[in-house]
Design a protein around this motif. Structure first.
Motif, PDB file in Angstrom:
ATOM      1  N   ALA A 143       0.834  -1.202   0.000  1.00 21.18           N
ATOM      2  CA  ALA A 143       0.000   0.000   0.000  1.00 21.18           C
ATOM      3  C   ALA A 143       0.865   1.247   0.000  1.00 21.18           C
ATOM      4  O   ALA A 143       0.615   2.204  -0.742  1.00 21.18           O
ATOM      5  CB  ALA A 143      -0.916  -0.010   1.223  1.00 21.18           C
ATOM      6  N   ILE A 144       1.888   1.251   0.833  1.00 28.54           N
ATOM      7  CA  ILE A 144       2.734   2.443   0.972  1.00 28.54           C
ATOM      8  C   ILE A 144       3.504   2.724  -0.319  1.00 28.54           C
ATOM      9  O   ILE A 144       3.713   3.877  -0.703  1.00 28.54           O
ATOM     10  CB  ILE A 144       3.668   2.294   2.201  1.00 28.54           C
ATOM     11  N   GLY A 145       3.903   1.670  -1.021  1.00 29.93           N
ATOM     12  CA  GLY A 145       4.576   1.857  -2.302  1.00 29.93           C
ATOM     13  C   GLY A 145       3.627   2.326  -3.380  1.00 29.93           C
ATOM     14  O   GLY A 145       3.953   3.198  -4.201  1.00 29.93           O
ATOM     15  N   LYS A 146       2.419   1.767  -3.389  1.00 28.54           N
ATOM     16  CA  LYS A 146       1.423   2.168  -4.384  1.00 28.54           C
ATOM     17  C   LYS A 146       0.967   3.610  -4.163  1.00 28.54           C
ATOM     18  O   LYS A 146       0.636   4.320  -5.126  1.00 28.54           O
ATOM     19  CB  LYS A 146       0.235   1.207  -4.365  1.00 28.54           C
ATOM     20  N   ALA A 147       0.961   4.061  -2.914  1.00 29.07           N
ATOM     21  CA  ALA A 147       0.601   5.450  -2.628  1.00 29.07           C
ATOM     22  C   ALA A 147       1.593   6.410  -3.285  1.00 29.07           C
ATOM     23  O   ALA A 147       1.212   7.495  -3.743  1.00 29.07           O
ATOM     24  CB  ALA A 147       0.564   5.682  -1.120  1.00 29.07           C
ATOM     25  N   ILE A 148       2.854   6.014  -3.341  1.00 23.80           N
ATOM     26  CA  ILE A 148       3.865   6.827  -4.023  1.00 23.80           C
ATOM     27  C   ILE A 148       3.718   6.702  -5.530  1.00 23.80           C
ATOM     28  O   ILE A 148       3.688   7.706  -6.250  1.00 23.80           O
ATOM     29  CB  ILE A 148       5.279   6.410  -3.580  1.00 23.80           C
ATOM     30  N   LEU A 149       3.629   5.478  -6.025  1.00 26.40           N
ATOM     31  CA  LEU A 149       3.507   5.250  -7.470  1.00 26.40           C
ATOM     32  C   LEU A 149       2.336   6.038  -8.065  1.00 26.40           C
ATOM     33  O   LEU A 149       2.447   6.594  -9.159  1.00 26.40           O
ATOM     34  CB  LEU A 149       3.283   3.767  -7.753  1.00 26.40           C
ATOM     35  N   ALA A 150       1.225   6.083  -7.353  1.00 28.81           N
ATOM     36  CA  ALA A 150       0.021   6.732  -7.863  1.00 28.81           C
ATOM     37  C   ALA A 150       0.214   8.221  -8.086  1.00 28.81           C
ATOM     38  O   ALA A 150      -0.537   8.843  -8.845  1.00 28.81           O
ATOM     39  CB  ALA A 150      -1.135   6.509  -6.898  1.00 28.81           C
ATOM     40  N   ASN A 151       1.228   8.792  -7.456  1.00 30.46           N
ATOM     41  CA  ASN A 151       1.415  10.236  -7.527  1.00 30.46           C
ATOM     42  C   ASN A 151       2.727  10.646  -8.193  1.00 30.46           C
ATOM     43  O   ASN A 151       3.122  11.813  -8.118  1.00 30.46           O
ATOM     44  CB  ASN A 151       1.313  10.816  -6.116  1.00 30.46           C
ATOM     45  N   LEU A 152       3.368   9.707  -8.854  1.00 27.42           N
ATOM     46  CA  LEU A 152       4.530  10.015  -9.679  1.00 27.42           C
ATOM     47  C   LEU A 152       4.072  10.312 -11.099  1.00 27.42           C
ATOM     48  O   LEU A 152       3.009   9.850 -11.526  1.00 27.42           O
ATOM     49  CB  LEU A 152       5.499   8.831  -9.686  1.00 27.42           C
ATOM     50  N   PRO A 153       4.862  11.067 -11.872  1.00 32.39           N
ATOM     51  CA  PRO A 153       4.515  11.294 -13.281  1.00 32.39           C
ATOM     52  C   PRO A 153       4.389   9.979 -14.029  1.00 32.39           C
ATOM     53  O   PRO A 153       5.081   9.001 -13.719  1.00 32.39           O
ATOM     54  CB  PRO A 153       5.701  12.122 -13.800  1.00 32.39           C
ATOM     55  N   GLU A 154       3.507   9.943 -15.008  1.00 35.79           N
ATOM     56  CA  GLU A 154       3.220   8.712 -15.736  1.00 35.79           C
ATOM     57  C   GLU A 154       4.466   8.107 -16.368  1.00 35.79           C
ATOM     58  O   GLU A 154       4.661   6.880 -16.317  1.00 35.79           O
ATOM     59  CB  GLU A 154       2.171   8.987 -16.815  1.00 35.79           C
ATOM     60  N   ASP A 155       5.331   8.950 -16.943  1.00 36.70           N
ATOM     61  CA  ASP A 155       6.531   8.415 -17.578  1.00 36.70           C
ATOM     62  C   ASP A 155       7.492   7.828 -16.559  1.00 36.70           C
ATOM     63  O   ASP A 155       8.234   6.879 -16.845  1.00 36.70           O
ATOM     64  CB  ASP A 155       7.227   9.473 -18.437  1.00 36.70           C
ATOM     65  N   ARG A 156       7.478   8.374 -15.337  1.00 36.98           N
ATOM     66  CA  ARG A 156       8.329   7.828 -14.271  1.00 36.98           C
ATOM     67  C   ARG A 156       7.823   6.454 -13.841  1.00 36.98           C
ATOM     68  O   ARG A 156       8.614   5.529 -13.614  1.00 36.98           O
ATOM     69  CB  ARG A 156       8.324   8.794 -13.085  1.00 36.98           C
ATOM     70  N   VAL A 157       6.514   6.308 -13.737  1.00 39.55           N
ATOM     71  CA  VAL A 157       5.930   5.006 -13.392  1.00 39.55           C
ATOM     72  C   VAL A 157       6.290   3.979 -14.458  1.00 39.55           C
ATOM     73  O   VAL A 157       6.690   2.849 -14.144  1.00 39.55           O
ATOM     74  CB  VAL A 157       4.402   5.110 -13.236  1.00 39.55           C
ATOM     75  N   GLU A 158       6.157   4.368 -15.728  1.00 38.16           N
ATOM     76  CA  GLU A 158       6.503   3.466 -16.833  1.00 38.16           C
ATOM     77  C   GLU A 158       7.956   3.018 -16.729  1.00 38.16           C
ATOM     78  O   GLU A 158       8.274   1.833 -16.906  1.00 38.16           O
ATOM     79  CB  GLU A 158       6.274   4.168 -18.175  1.00 38.16           C
ATOM     80  N   ALA A 159       8.853   3.954 -16.446  1.00 41.54           N
ATOM     81  CA  ALA A 159      10.280   3.630 -16.351  1.00 41.54           C
ATOM     82  C   ALA A 159      10.554   2.667 -15.190  1.00 41.54           C
ATOM     83  O   ALA A 159      11.363   1.739 -15.315  1.00 41.54           O
ATOM     84  CB  ALA A 159      11.101   4.905 -16.183  1.00 41.54           C
ATOM     85  N   ILE A 160       9.869   2.875 -14.070  1.00 44.29           N
ATOM     86  CA  ILE A 160      10.046   1.996 -12.910  1.00 44.29           C
ATOM     87  C   ILE A 160       9.579   0.585 -13.227  1.00 44.29           C
ATOM     88  O   ILE A 160      10.271  -0.403 -12.920  1.00 44.29           O
ATOM     89  CB  ILE A 160       9.289   2.562 -11.689  1.00 44.29           C
ATOM     90  N   LEU A 161       8.423   0.469 -13.865  1.00 42.54           N
ATOM     91  CA  LEU A 161       7.899  -0.854 -14.191  1.00 42.54           C
ATOM     92  C   LEU A 161       8.733  -1.534 -15.268  1.00 42.54           C
ATOM     93  O   LEU A 161       8.916  -2.755 -15.234  1.00 42.54           O
ATOM     94  CB  LEU A 161       6.433  -0.751 -14.636  1.00 42.54           C
ATOM     95  N   ASP A 162       9.257  -0.758 -16.208  1.00 39.68           N
ATOM     96  CA  ASP A 162      10.128  -1.335 -17.232  1.00 39.68           C
ATOM     97  C   ASP A 162      11.396  -1.904 -16.599  1.00 39.68           C
ATOM     98  O   ASP A 162      11.898  -2.944 -17.031  1.00 39.68           O
ATOM     99  CB  ASP A 162      10.513  -0.274 -18.273  1.00 39.68           C
ATOM    100  N   ARG A 163      11.882  -1.224 -15.592  1.00 39.63           N
ATOM    101  CA  ARG A 163      13.138  -1.656 -14.968  1.00 39.63           C
ATOM    102  C   ARG A 163      12.945  -2.814 -14.000  1.00 39.63           C
ATOM    103  O   ARG A 163      13.694  -3.782 -14.026  1.00 39.63           O
ATOM    104  CB  ARG A 163      13.791  -0.490 -14.231  1.00 39.63           C
TER     105      ARG A 163
END
Length: 256
Positions: A143-163
C-alpha cells in the motif's frame, strides 16, 4: 519480470563485484568463503581478497570463518537518512501513530525506482515481521509503495515498471500493468492505498502519500495482521490517524 537496466557502459567491474558480494552476504545472513565464491562466480583467491579488503575497511566482519556485513554500513545508512527532508518531520508523528494504534507505523521514500523504509515504529501490539529501517521493497507490492507510485509522473511510473517489472511476492500481488494502473487511479482519487496480503501473507496495510508542494515526497502507513485490520477499523480509526499525521508532516515539511 522486467529486465533490469544494465546501466552505463562506464560501470567498473571491480565495484560491481564488490557490491554483488556485499549484497549476497546480506541476503544470506552471512556466508563462508566457499559459499561466497560459489555465489559470485569468481576464483576463490579473488573472493578472499575482496572479503579481506572489506574486512579491513570495517564493512565486513569475520567470525569462525563466516563473513557478515559490518556495522560500518550503519554509519553510511544513518548519514544518508539525515539527507531525507521527510524523516525528521515524520518521525514524531509516526511515533504517535504507532503508540495510539498499537500497530506498525511506516515511512517510505522512493529512490531509483524502489521504496526504502526510512523509518518504522512498532506499537505495543505490532506483529514481529522480517522488516527493518533501510529495507528496500518493490513499490507495487505494498500500500505504501502504491501510494507513491500513484502520484509520480506517468513516464516515471513506466520507467520503474520497465526496470523492475511486476514480480509477485504472494498470490495476491498485482502482476498485471492494466490492473495496477486502474488501482493507481483509484488511489489518486481517494488519497489512500490498500494492501491485502500482497507482500506478506497475513498482513494488511493502509497508506497515504505525503506531499512537498506539488510533488510526492513519500508515504506513511499502518500495517497489522488481517485479524485486526478490519474494514471498519481502517475506514475509521486508522485513516483518521494517518490524515492527522499527514497534515502535520506536510505543514512542517513546507516550513522546514
Amino acid at each position: 519480470m522486467g529486465q533490469e537496466n544494465t546501466g552505463p557502459k562506464s560501470r567498473v567491474k571491480t565495484a560491481e563485484r564488490t557490491f554483488e558480494l556485499v549484497e549476497f552476504l546480506k541476503d544470506a545472513d552471512g556466508a563462508t568463503l566457499a559459499e561466497a565464491t560459489e555465489a559470485v562466480n569468481l576464483p576463490k583467491s579473488s573472493v578472499h581478497n575482496y572479503l579481506k579488503t572489506l574486512e579491513h575497511r570495517g564493512y565486513v566482519v569475520e567470525t569462525d570463518g563466516v563473513y557478515e556485513v559490518g556495522l560500518r554500513f550503519l554509519d553510511l545508512g544513518a548519514f544518508a537518512r539525515t539527507k531525507v527532508p521527510l524523516y525528521p518531520v515524520a518521525e514524531p508523528e509516526l511515533e504517535t501513530v504507532a503508540e495510539e494504534t498499537g500497530e506498525l507505523a511506516n515511512l517510505l521514500v522512493e529512490q531509483d525506482g524502489r521504496g526504502t523504509f526510512v523509518y518504522r515504529k512498532k506499537g505495543e501490539s505490532a506483529v514481529k515481521i522480517d522488516s527493518y529501517n533501510g529495507q528496500q521493497i518493490l513499490l507495487h507490492t505494498t500500500a505504501i509503495g502504491k501510494a507513491i507510485l500513484a502520484n509520480l509522473p506517468e513516464d516515471r511510473v513506466e520507467a520503474i515498471l520497465d526496470r523492475h517489472g511486476l514480480p509477485a511476492k504472494t498470490d495476491r500481488t498485482i502482476t498485471d500493468r492494466e490492473a495496477l494502473y486502474e488501482e493507481l487511479e483509484e488511489i489518486r482519487a481517494e488519497g489512500f492505498a490498500y494492501d491485502h496480503e500482497e507482500r506478506i501473507r497475513g498482513l494488511n496495510c493502509v497508506a497515504t502519500p505525503v506531499f512537498h508542494g506539488d510533488e510526492v515526497a513519500g508515504a506513511i502507513s499502518v500495517t497489522g495482521p488481517t485479524s485486526r485490520m478490519s474494514e471498519d477499523r481502517i475506514e475509521g480509526e486508522l485513516k483518521q490517524q494517518l490524515r492527522n499525521a499527514k497534515n502535520v508532516v506536510e505543514l512542517n515539511l513546507s516550513h522546514s
